[in-house]
Scaffold this motif. Structure first.
Motif, PDB file in Angstrom:
ATOM      1  N   LYS A   1      -4.226   9.560   4.502  1.00  0.00           N
ATOM      2  CA  LYS A   1      -3.321  10.377   5.300  1.00  0.00           C
ATOM      3  C   LYS A   1      -2.704   9.528   6.411  1.00  0.00           C
ATOM      4  O   LYS A   1      -3.421   8.990   7.263  1.00  0.00           O
ATOM      5  CB  LYS A   1      -4.078  11.558   5.909  1.00  0.00           C
ATOM      6  CG  LYS A   1      -3.256  12.433   6.836  1.00  0.00           C
ATOM      7  CD  LYS A   1      -2.201  13.217   6.066  1.00  0.00           C
ATOM      8  CE  LYS A   1      -1.472  14.197   6.985  1.00  0.00           C
ATOM      9  NZ  LYS A   1      -0.404  14.923   6.282  1.00  0.00           N
ATOM     10  N   SER A   2      -1.387   9.373   6.395  1.00  0.00           N
ATOM     11  CA  SER A   2      -0.670   8.644   7.444  1.00  0.00           C
ATOM     12  C   SER A   2       0.819   8.932   7.297  1.00  0.00           C
ATOM     13  O   SER A   2       1.331   9.019   6.177  1.00  0.00           O
ATOM     14  CB  SER A   2      -0.910   7.138   7.324  1.00  0.00           C
ATOM     15  OG  SER A   2      -0.030   6.417   8.179  1.00  0.00           O
ATOM     16  N   SER A   3       1.513   9.028   8.420  1.00  0.00           N
ATOM     17  CA  SER A   3       2.972   9.225   8.343  1.00  0.00           C
ATOM     18  C   SER A   3       3.662   8.019   7.723  1.00  0.00           C
ATOM     19  O   SER A   3       4.770   8.145   7.196  1.00  0.00           O
ATOM     20  CB  SER A   3       3.540   9.520   9.731  1.00  0.00           C
ATOM     21  OG  SER A   3       3.313   8.448  10.623  1.00  0.00           O
ATOM     22  N   LEU A   4       3.019   6.847   7.757  1.00  0.00           N
ATOM     23  CA  LEU A   4       3.607   5.661   7.128  1.00  0.00           C
ATOM     24  C   LEU A   4       3.746   5.824   5.632  1.00  0.00           C
ATOM     25  O   LEU A   4       4.537   5.125   4.994  1.00  0.00           O
ATOM     26  CB  LEU A   4       2.755   4.408   7.394  1.00  0.00           C
ATOM     27  CG  LEU A   4       2.774   3.768   8.764  1.00  0.00           C
ATOM     28  CD1 LEU A   4       2.140   2.388   8.696  1.00  0.00           C
ATOM     29  CD2 LEU A   4       4.182   3.667   9.314  1.00  0.00           C
ATOM     30  N   LEU A   5       2.988   6.748   5.064  1.00  0.00           N
ATOM     31  CA  LEU A   5       2.949   6.922   3.615  1.00  0.00           C
ATOM     32  C   LEU A   5       3.682   8.176   3.158  1.00  0.00           C
ATOM     33  O   LEU A   5       3.633   8.529   1.981  1.00  0.00           O
ATOM     34  CB  LEU A   5       1.484   6.995   3.149  1.00  0.00           C
ATOM     35  CG  LEU A   5       0.566   5.871   3.625  1.00  0.00           C
ATOM     36  CD1 LEU A   5      -0.867   6.138   3.185  1.00  0.00           C
ATOM     37  CD2 LEU A   5       1.044   4.521   3.112  1.00  0.00           C
ATOM     38  N   GLU A   6       4.396   8.832   4.081  1.00  0.00           N
ATOM     39  CA  GLU A   6       4.950  10.146   3.784  1.00  0.00           C
ATOM     40  C   GLU A   6       6.480  10.199   3.816  1.00  0.00           C
ATOM     41  O   GLU A   6       7.053  11.272   3.753  1.00  0.00           O
ATOM     42  CB  GLU A   6       4.393  11.171   4.776  1.00  0.00           C
ATOM     43  CG  GLU A   6       2.889  11.347   4.672  1.00  0.00           C
ATOM     44  CD  GLU A   6       2.322  12.240   5.761  1.00  0.00           C
ATOM     45  OE1 GLU A   6       3.131  12.740   6.583  1.00  0.00           O
ATOM     46  OE2 GLU A   6       1.105  12.425   5.802  1.00  0.00           O
ATOM     47  N   GLY A   7       7.131   9.070   3.917  1.00  0.00           N
ATOM     48  CA  GLY A   7       8.592   9.070   3.974  1.00  0.00           C
ATOM     49  C   GLY A   7       9.108   8.852   5.380  1.00  0.00           C
ATOM     50  O   GLY A   7       8.410   9.112   6.372  1.00  0.00           O
ATOM     51  N   ALA A   8      10.360   8.377   5.481  1.00  0.00           N
ATOM     52  CA  ALA A   8      10.937   7.991   6.766  1.00  0.00           C
ATOM     53  C   ALA A   8      10.992   9.140   7.767  1.00  0.00           C
ATOM     54  O   ALA A   8      10.806   8.940   8.973  1.00  0.00           O
ATOM     55  CB  ALA A   8      12.344   7.425   6.552  1.00  0.00           C
ATOM     56  N   GLU A   9      11.219  10.357   7.264  1.00  0.00           N
ATOM     57  CA  GLU A   9      11.367  11.493   8.178  1.00  0.00           C
ATOM     58  C   GLU A   9      10.062  11.841   8.884  1.00  0.00           C
ATOM     59  O   GLU A   9      10.066  12.526   9.923  1.00  0.00           O
ATOM     60  CB  GLU A   9      11.887  12.721   7.414  1.00  0.00           C
ATOM     61  CG  GLU A   9      10.949  13.281   6.367  1.00  0.00           C
ATOM     62  CD  GLU A   9      10.930  12.481   5.064  1.00  0.00           C
ATOM     63  OE1 GLU A   9      10.061  12.764   4.221  1.00  0.00           O
ATOM     64  OE2 GLU A   9      11.769  11.561   4.911  1.00  0.00           O
ATOM     65  N   ALA A  10       8.937  11.358   8.376  1.00  0.00           N
ATOM     66  CA  ALA A  10       7.641  11.654   8.993  1.00  0.00           C
ATOM     67  C   ALA A  10       7.305  10.712  10.141  1.00  0.00           C
ATOM     68  O   ALA A  10       6.376  10.979  10.918  1.00  0.00           O
ATOM     69  CB  ALA A  10       6.532  11.582   7.940  1.00  0.00           C
TER      70      ALA A  10
ATOM     71  N   TYR B   1       0.821  -1.203   0.000  1.00  0.00           N
ATOM     72  CA  TYR B   1       0.000   0.000   0.000  1.00  0.00           C
ATOM     73  C   TYR B   1       0.865   1.267   0.000  1.00  0.00           C
ATOM     74  O   TYR B   1       0.367   2.366   0.272  1.00  0.00           O
ATOM     75  CB  TYR B   1      -0.972  -0.004   1.179  1.00  0.00           C
ATOM     76  CG  TYR B   1      -0.354  -0.207   2.540  1.00  0.00           C
ATOM     77  CD1 TYR B   1      -0.026   0.871   3.347  1.00  0.00           C
ATOM     78  CD2 TYR B   1      -0.105  -1.483   3.030  1.00  0.00           C
ATOM     79  CE1 TYR B   1       0.538   0.694   4.597  1.00  0.00           C
ATOM     80  CE2 TYR B   1       0.456  -1.678   4.271  1.00  0.00           C
ATOM     81  CZ  TYR B   1       0.770  -0.598   5.047  1.00  0.00           C
ATOM     82  OH  TYR B   1       1.348  -0.795   6.293  1.00  0.00           O
ATOM     83  N   GLY B   2       2.143   1.101  -0.315  1.00  0.00           N
ATOM     84  CA  GLY B   2       3.014   2.253  -0.480  1.00  0.00           C
ATOM     85  C   GLY B   2       3.653   2.759   0.785  1.00  0.00           C
ATOM     86  O   GLY B   2       4.165   3.876   0.823  1.00  0.00           O
ATOM     87  N   SER B   3       3.662   1.950   1.841  1.00  0.00           N
ATOM     88  CA  SER B   3       4.290   2.391   3.089  1.00  0.00           C
ATOM     89  C   SER B   3       5.808   2.371   2.941  1.00  0.00           C
ATOM     90  O   SER B   3       6.363   1.739   2.035  1.00  0.00           O
ATOM     91  CB  SER B   3       3.878   1.494   4.251  1.00  0.00           C
ATOM     92  OG  SER B   3       4.561   0.255   4.198  1.00  0.00           O
ATOM     93  N   ASN B   4       6.466   3.062   3.870  1.00  0.00           N
ATOM     94  CA  ASN B   4       7.929   3.132   3.831  1.00  0.00           C
ATOM     95  C   ASN B   4       8.567   1.757   3.905  1.00  0.00           C
ATOM     96  O   ASN B   4       9.644   1.527   3.346  1.00  0.00           O
ATOM     97  CB  ASN B   4       8.442   3.970   5.013  1.00  0.00           C
ATOM     98  CG  ASN B   4       7.858   5.357   5.039  1.00  0.00           C
ATOM     99  OD1 ASN B   4       7.702   5.989   4.004  1.00  0.00           O
ATOM    100  ND2 ASN B   4       7.523   5.845   6.226  1.00  0.00           N
ATOM    101  N   HIS B   5       7.928   0.827   4.616  1.00  0.00           N
ATOM    102  CA  HIS B   5       8.571  -0.442   4.922  1.00  0.00           C
ATOM    103  C   HIS B   5       8.051  -1.626   4.119  1.00  0.00           C
ATOM    104  O   HIS B   5       8.547  -2.738   4.283  1.00  0.00           O
ATOM    105  CB  HIS B   5       8.430  -0.746   6.418  1.00  0.00           C
ATOM    106  CG  HIS B   5       7.021  -0.838   6.905  1.00  0.00           C
ATOM    107  ND1 HIS B   5       6.154   0.226   6.894  1.00  0.00           N
ATOM    108  CD2 HIS B   5       6.322  -1.874   7.426  1.00  0.00           C
ATOM    109  CE1 HIS B   5       4.992  -0.143   7.392  1.00  0.00           C
ATOM    110  NE2 HIS B   5       5.066  -1.416   7.709  1.00  0.00           N
ATOM    111  N   ASN B   6       7.075  -1.411   3.232  1.00  0.00           N
ATOM    112  CA  ASN B   6       6.553  -2.538   2.446  1.00  0.00           C
ATOM    113  C   ASN B   6       7.657  -3.265   1.682  1.00  0.00           C
ATOM    114  O   ASN B   6       7.694  -4.501   1.633  1.00  0.00           O
ATOM    115  CB  ASN B   6       5.496  -2.065   1.445  1.00  0.00           C
ATOM    116  CG  ASN B   6       4.115  -1.893   2.039  1.00  0.00           C
ATOM    117  OD1 ASN B   6       3.270  -1.189   1.470  1.00  0.00           O
ATOM    118  ND2 ASN B   6       3.838  -2.500   3.188  1.00  0.00           N
ATOM    119  N   LYS B   7       8.558  -2.496   1.084  1.00  0.00           N
ATOM    120  CA  LYS B   7       9.603  -3.118   0.267  1.00  0.00           C
ATOM    121  C   LYS B   7      10.595  -3.926   1.103  1.00  0.00           C
ATOM    122  O   LYS B   7      11.279  -4.804   0.572  1.00  0.00           O
ATOM    123  CB  LYS B   7      10.340  -2.049  -0.549  1.00  0.00           C
ATOM    124  CG  LYS B   7       9.515  -1.473  -1.691  1.00  0.00           C
ATOM    125  CD  LYS B   7      10.296  -0.443  -2.485  1.00  0.00           C
ATOM    126  CE  LYS B   7       9.524  -0.018  -3.737  1.00  0.00           C
ATOM    127  NZ  LYS B   7       8.206   0.552  -3.427  1.00  0.00           N
TER     128      LYS B   7
END
Length: 222
Positions: A74-83, A38-44
């Motif tokens: 809207k979620s920090s999980l979807l906005e890059g590691a710095e979020a 779902y495009g989260s920072n850690h999916n990959k």
């Protein structure tokens, strides 16, 4: 298993500690592992572990893309590691990591796939430590959506969540008994080259492994 000795379940498997433990604990019942990108920072980082463990157990694995969630949710999980906030899972700032109704969406899709394949159960590894932050991990939600999937399918597909009332430390103890190598799982929400060691999931991972007296070989960036 069903009455004929056939595997009768699908599992939502992320590649993290909890779902990998559930995968091994119920491997004899599982016909299909489903991961969601779902495009989260850690999916990959997570999903390759999910596939690896399913392959090792001879369980079919598929990954379903949910790119619309990154676009519209809207979620920090979807906005890059710095979020991603740092601290303990129970801290108020961790609410920014909620992906609205994520489990509901995944469970609905998994239930549809289950019915399409004639499978009667959807396994999910939410646990008691999630309750403070994630509404769609709580007992009330799991019970309600299981009733919905049973009502909304011809074959009464239900949602099975054996870890809902236990802690991540309890799950780690189950994994220790099963001999799971947790270095072959991913937790960090920042999704870097190694675990950050500071976000809520890293802190919870460290606590669980410590409580279960498992040697933590995870590489942390701290």
């Amino acid at each position: 298993m069903n009455n004929d000795g056939q595997k009768d379940s699908v599992i939502i498997v992320s590649g993290g500690m909890d779902s990998i433990t559930l995968l091994y604990e119920h491997k004899d019942e599982i016909a299909l592992g489903i991961s969601f990108d779902y495009g989260s920072n850690h999916n990959k980082k997570e999903i390759p572990f999910a596939k690896m463990h399913c392959d090792m157990l001879g369980i079919e694995h598929i990954t379903i893309p949910l790119s619309f969630m990154q676009q519209y949710f809207k979620s920090s999980l979807l906005e890059g590691a710095e979020a991603i906030p740092e601290g303990h899972y129970t801290d108020e700032n961790m609410k920014s990591t909620v992906v609205p109704f994520r489990n509901g969406i995944m469970l609905a899709i998994a239930a549809g796939i289950a019915e399409s394949r004639g499978l009667h159960h959807v396994l999910i590894a939410n646990h008691g430590g999630d309750h403070a932050i994630y509404p769609d991990c709580r007992t009330e939600f799991i019970n309600a959506i299981s009733e919905a999937t049973k009502t909304g399918t011809y074959i009464d597909v239900d949602v099975v969540s054996p870890y809902t009332e236990i802690t991540k430390s309890d799950i780690a103890r189950i994994g220790k008994r099963l001999g799971i190598d947790y270095s072959q799982t991913w937790s960090c929400y920042k999704g870097g080259d190694v675990h950050c060691g500071k976000c809520g999931t890293c802190v919870e991972r460290m606590e669980a492994l410590r409580d279960a007296e498992i040697n933590d070989t995870t590489k942390y960036n701290n």
